[in-house]
Design a protein around this motif. Structure first.
Motif, PDB file in Angstrom:
ATOM      1  N   UNK A 180       0.824  -1.209   0.000  1.00 13.27           N
ATOM      2  CA  UNK A 180       0.000   0.000   0.000  1.00 13.27           C
ATOM      3  C   UNK A 180       0.864   1.268   0.000  1.00 13.27           C
ATOM      4  N   UNK A 181       2.137   1.155   0.342  1.00 13.75           N
ATOM      5  CA  UNK A 181       3.049   2.300   0.263  1.00 13.75           C
ATOM      6  C   UNK A 181       3.352   2.684  -1.182  1.00 13.75           C
ATOM      7  N   UNK A 182       3.169   1.726  -2.088  1.00 14.08           N
ATOM      8  CA  UNK A 182       3.496   1.939  -3.491  1.00 14.08           C
ATOM      9  C   UNK A 182       2.272   2.478  -4.219  1.00 14.08           C
ATOM     10  N   UNK A 183       2.344   3.741  -4.639  1.00 12.49           N
ATOM     11  CA  UNK A 183       1.226   4.375  -5.344  1.00 12.49           C
ATOM     12  C   UNK A 183       1.165   3.937  -6.800  1.00 12.49           C
ATOM     13  N   UNK A 184       2.322   3.597  -7.389  1.00 14.95           N
ATOM     14  CA  UNK A 184       2.366   3.181  -8.790  1.00 14.95           C
ATOM     15  C   UNK A 184       3.649   2.416  -9.068  1.00 14.95           C
ATOM     16  N   UNK A 185       3.592   1.618 -10.111  1.00 14.36           N
ATOM     17  CA  UNK A 185       4.768   0.899 -10.605  1.00 14.36           C
ATOM     18  C   UNK A 185       4.888   1.236 -12.084  1.00 14.36           C
ATOM     19  N   UNK A 186       6.087   1.629 -12.486  1.00 13.10           N
ATOM     20  CA  UNK A 186       6.314   1.996 -13.870  1.00 13.10           C
ATOM     21  C   UNK A 186       7.550   1.283 -14.397  1.00 13.10           C
ATOM     22  N   UNK A 187       7.525   0.953 -15.659  1.00 13.35           N
ATOM     23  CA  UNK A 187       8.685   0.346 -16.298  1.00 13.35           C
ATOM     24  C   UNK A 187       9.275   1.291 -17.322  1.00 13.35           C
TER      25      UNK A 187
END
Length: 172
Positions: free
Chosen positions: A155-162
């Motif tokens: 839940x700490x991660x707002x988004x993941x991008x590559x």
């Protein structure tokens, strides 16, 4: 050979753009032992800056322990952490990983990044990759979406991008 030229171009661009930053010497030292990570971090910082964000580099000497690579002040007392991860198997000259290995490694780097996200607004995990394969970037993107879609993100991660890069030609 195209990816090797891309490495040289990214290095040139990073050195030119960020050479006057107060933390440049500390960050540039990482080019020697964490080339993919350092150049990807510079690339993300450049992109954010080009799009109107006042991006900051975390001073790891002043902030010991786990910390993000970059941050953006999104409000007066609120920061967004940006943690860059660059698994060696995602970069040439390593052999191209299988789809199941890509998924497994993405899950691992997201899990390890959650402790480095210290911003009050959460954070973004940016995963770098660079294989000189025309379909690698699409598969890489698909794997990120698969992992995020399964809800395997803190839940700490707002988004993941590559960020996948390769270039058969040199610009400039």
């Amino acid at each position: 050979d195209g990816i090797a030229f891309t490495y040289v171009q990214r290095l040139r661009d990073s050195l030119h753009r960020w050479r006057h930053h107060s933390l440049f010497n500390a960050i540039a030292r990482s080019l020697c032992h964490e080339f993919h990570h350092a150049t990807t971090t510079f690339m993300i910082a450049s992109y954010l800056s080009d799009h109107g964000n006042a991006v900051g580099f975390t001073d790891t000497l002043a902030q010991p322990g786990k910390s993000p690579d970059l941050f953006v002040n999104v409000a007066r007392n609120e920061t967004l952490s940006i943690e860059v991860k660059c698994p060696q198997s995602f970069f040439w000259p390593a052999q191209r990983p299988s789809k199941s290995d890509i998924v497994r490694r993405i899950e691992g780097v997201i899990k390890s990044a959650r402790n480095q996200i210290t911003g009050t607004a959460g954070g973004v995990v940016v995963i770098g990759a660079g294989h000189f394969c025309p379909d690698f970037d699409a598969e890489f993107d698909q794997c990120i979406k698969e992992v995020v879609g399964k809800g395997r993100v803190s839940t700490r991660v707002a988004a993941v991008s590559g960020v996948a890069f390769f270039s058969p030609q040199i610009d400039g």
